[in-house]
Design a protein around this motif. Structure first.
Motif, PDB file in Angstrom:
ATOM      1  N   ARG A 296      16.985   2.910   1.336  1.00 48.57           N
ATOM      2  CA  ARG A 296      15.845   2.784   0.633  1.00 48.57           C
ATOM      3  C   ARG A 296      15.129   4.083   0.037  1.00 48.57           C
ATOM      4  NH1 ARG A 296      10.555  -0.083   3.594  1.00 48.57           N
ATOM      5  NH2 ARG A 296       9.606  -0.705   1.747  1.00 48.57           N
ATOM      6  N   ARG A 297      14.979   3.924  -1.291  1.00 53.09           N
ATOM      7  CA  ARG A 297      14.212   5.033  -1.936  1.00 53.09           C
ATOM      8  C   ARG A 297      12.815   5.138  -1.986  1.00 53.09           C
ATOM      9  NH1 ARG A 297      17.497   4.375  -7.556  1.00 53.09           N
ATOM     10  NH2 ARG A 297      16.831   2.562  -7.031  1.00 53.09           N
ATOM     11  N   ARG A 298      12.083   6.255  -2.265  1.00 48.83           N
ATOM     12  CA  ARG A 298      10.730   6.484  -2.121  1.00 48.83           C
ATOM     13  C   ARG A 298      10.203   5.639  -3.204  1.00 48.83           C
ATOM     14  NH1 ARG A 298       6.828   9.381  -4.621  1.00 48.83           N
ATOM     15  NH2 ARG A 298       4.921   9.967  -3.278  1.00 48.83           N
TER      16      ARG A 298
ATOM     17  N   ASP B   8      10.923   2.989  -4.510  1.00 43.61           N
ATOM     18  CA  ASP B   8      11.066   1.393  -4.137  1.00 43.61           C
ATOM     19  C   ASP B   8      10.167   0.867  -3.179  1.00 43.61           C
ATOM     20  OD1 ASP B   8      13.414   1.341  -6.022  1.00 43.61           O
ATOM     21  OD2 ASP B   8      14.701   1.521  -4.280  1.00 43.61           O
ATOM     22  N   ALA B   9       9.357   2.064  -2.563  1.00 42.48           N
ATOM     23  CA  ALA B   9       8.358   1.664  -1.622  1.00 42.48           C
ATOM     24  C   ALA B   9       7.154   2.175  -1.570  1.00 42.48           C
ATOM     25  CB  ALA B   9       8.978   2.345   0.019  1.00 42.48           C
ATOM     26  N   VAL B  10       6.741   3.085  -2.361  1.00 47.49           N
ATOM     27  CA  VAL B  10       5.530   3.764  -2.750  1.00 47.49           C
ATOM     28  C   VAL B  10       5.219   3.736  -4.024  1.00 47.49           C
ATOM     29  CG1 VAL B  10       4.118   5.857  -2.348  1.00 47.49           C
ATOM     30  CG2 VAL B  10       5.959   5.343  -0.569  1.00 47.49           C
ATOM     31  N   ALA B  11       3.959   3.358  -4.408  1.00 47.27           N
ATOM     32  CA  ALA B  11       3.461   3.183  -5.688  1.00 47.27           C
ATOM     33  C   ALA B  11       2.284   4.038  -5.806  1.00 47.27           C
ATOM     34  CB  ALA B  11       3.374   1.885  -5.977  1.00 47.27           C
ATOM     35  N   VAL B  12       2.073   5.021  -6.845  1.00 48.92           N
ATOM     36  CA  VAL B  12       1.122   5.905  -7.032  1.00 48.92           C
ATOM     37  C   VAL B  12       0.125   5.142  -8.000  1.00 48.92           C
ATOM     38  CG1 VAL B  12       0.230   8.259  -7.387  1.00 48.92           C
ATOM     39  CG2 VAL B  12       2.276   7.802  -6.017  1.00 48.92           C
ATOM     40  N   VAL B  13      -1.072   4.830  -7.735  1.00 51.35           N
ATOM     41  CA  VAL B  13      -1.894   4.148  -8.944  1.00 51.35           C
ATOM     42  C   VAL B  13      -3.128   5.181  -8.800  1.00 51.35           C
ATOM     43  CG1 VAL B  13      -3.511   2.234  -9.328  1.00 51.35           C
ATOM     44  CG2 VAL B  13      -1.315   1.872  -7.980  1.00 51.35           C
ATOM     45  N   SER B  14      -3.571   5.325 -10.246  1.00 48.82           N
ATOM     46  CA  SER B  14      -4.663   6.089 -10.453  1.00 48.82           C
ATOM     47  C   SER B  14      -5.937   5.156 -10.609  1.00 48.82           C
ATOM     48  CB  SER B  14      -4.424   6.763 -11.774  1.00 48.82           C
ATOM     49  OG  SER B  14      -5.659   7.753 -11.997  1.00 48.82           O
ATOM     50  N   VAL B  15      -6.822   5.210  -9.757  1.00 50.17           N
ATOM     51  CA  VAL B  15      -8.173   4.393  -9.712  1.00 50.17           C
ATOM     52  C   VAL B  15      -9.187   5.113 -10.006  1.00 50.17           C
ATOM     53  CG1 VAL B  15      -9.517   2.685  -8.274  1.00 50.17           C
ATOM     54  CG2 VAL B  15      -7.017   3.134  -7.938  1.00 50.17           C
ATOM     55  N   PRO B  16      -9.861   4.778 -11.265  1.00 50.05           N
ATOM     56  CA  PRO B  16     -11.084   5.326 -11.571  1.00 50.05           C
ATOM     57  C   PRO B  16     -12.261   5.436 -10.709  1.00 50.05           C
ATOM     58  CG  PRO B  16     -10.441   3.943 -13.346  1.00 50.05           C
ATOM     59  CD  PRO B  16      -9.386   3.550 -12.028  1.00 50.05           C
ATOM     60  N   THR B  17     -13.029   6.352 -10.686  1.00 48.71           N
ATOM     61  CA  THR B  17     -14.160   6.365  -9.592  1.00 48.71           C
ATOM     62  C   THR B  17     -15.097   5.425 -10.068  1.00 48.71           C
ATOM     63  OG1 THR B  17     -13.778   8.913  -9.873  1.00 48.71           O
ATOM     64  CG2 THR B  17     -16.002   7.985  -8.890  1.00 48.71           C
TER      65      THR B  17
END
Length: 204
Positions: free
Chosen positions: A185-187, A189-198
């Protein structure tokens, strides 16, 4: 009578009586308790012989683990022991024959080795003064009897594998672990970085 001799006769008598009570008690819980008493008495005999390490192993391993495990298993299982005892008399003649054969074998072995060791009045080899009891046992076990020790380990391993194979049951609707998938398993495929506005959340 000297104190060591008196202690030997007392411990030996308790050991033999406890062993007989193990196989003659009607209640299996009582049998396990008598077994624990027999182990403790045998450990006392080892102490009298100067084998403190063997006495400690007998108490820790057999009393602390095996006998207590037997006790818990017997108490947890709902077994109808009355039905198990039915038909006991029909196997009694065969049991007597086997017992006589075993007794004859023990007598034969005792006579065969009567000219060796303490049975012939010879003084057994004592360990050196600077050698502990555990070290003396280890030297003999891993030199003179190393092949027997390895054979005993192989027999126990085969018994453990056989018990696992006999009790293993495959159920169709059970999710099983896939080690290859977990390791590969690769990173990303398991982690999603989402930019959420304040001040805003994530809308599904």
């Amino acid at each position: 009578m000297p104190l060591p001799a008196l202690a030997f006769y007392i411990l030996a008598t308790v050991t033999v009586v406890s062993g007989l009570a193990v196989v003659s008690a009607r209640n299996p819980v009582h049998s396990v308790l008598f077994l624990i008493l027999a182990f403790f008495s045998a450990a006392g005999l080892f102490v009298l012989l100067g084998a403190e390490f063997l006495a400690m192993l007998l108490v820790v391993v057999y009393v602390g683990a095996v006998a207590v495990l037997f006790l818990f298993v017997v108490m947890m299982l709902d077994v109808d022991f009355a039905s198990l005892r039915q038909g006991f008399a029909q196997y009694l003649p065969l049991a007597l024959v086997i017992g006589v054969v075993l007794l004859g074998e023990m007598i034969f072995v005792s006579v065969a080795v009567a000219d060796r060791g303490a049975a012939a009045g010879k003084v057994p080899l004592a360990a050196a003064a600077d050698m502990t009891n555990a070290e003396a046992i280890g030297r003999v076990l891993y030199t003179d009897y190393v092949y027997f020790f390895q054979a005993a380990g192989i027999v126990l391993l085969i018994a453990m594998v056989g018990a696992i194979v006999l009790t293993l049951r495959h159920k169709p609707n059970v999710r099983r672990q896939k080690v290859a998938v977990q390791v590969g398993r690769r990173r990303k495929d398991a982690v999603a970085v989402v930019s959420v506005p304040t001040g805003e959340g994530i809308s599904e």
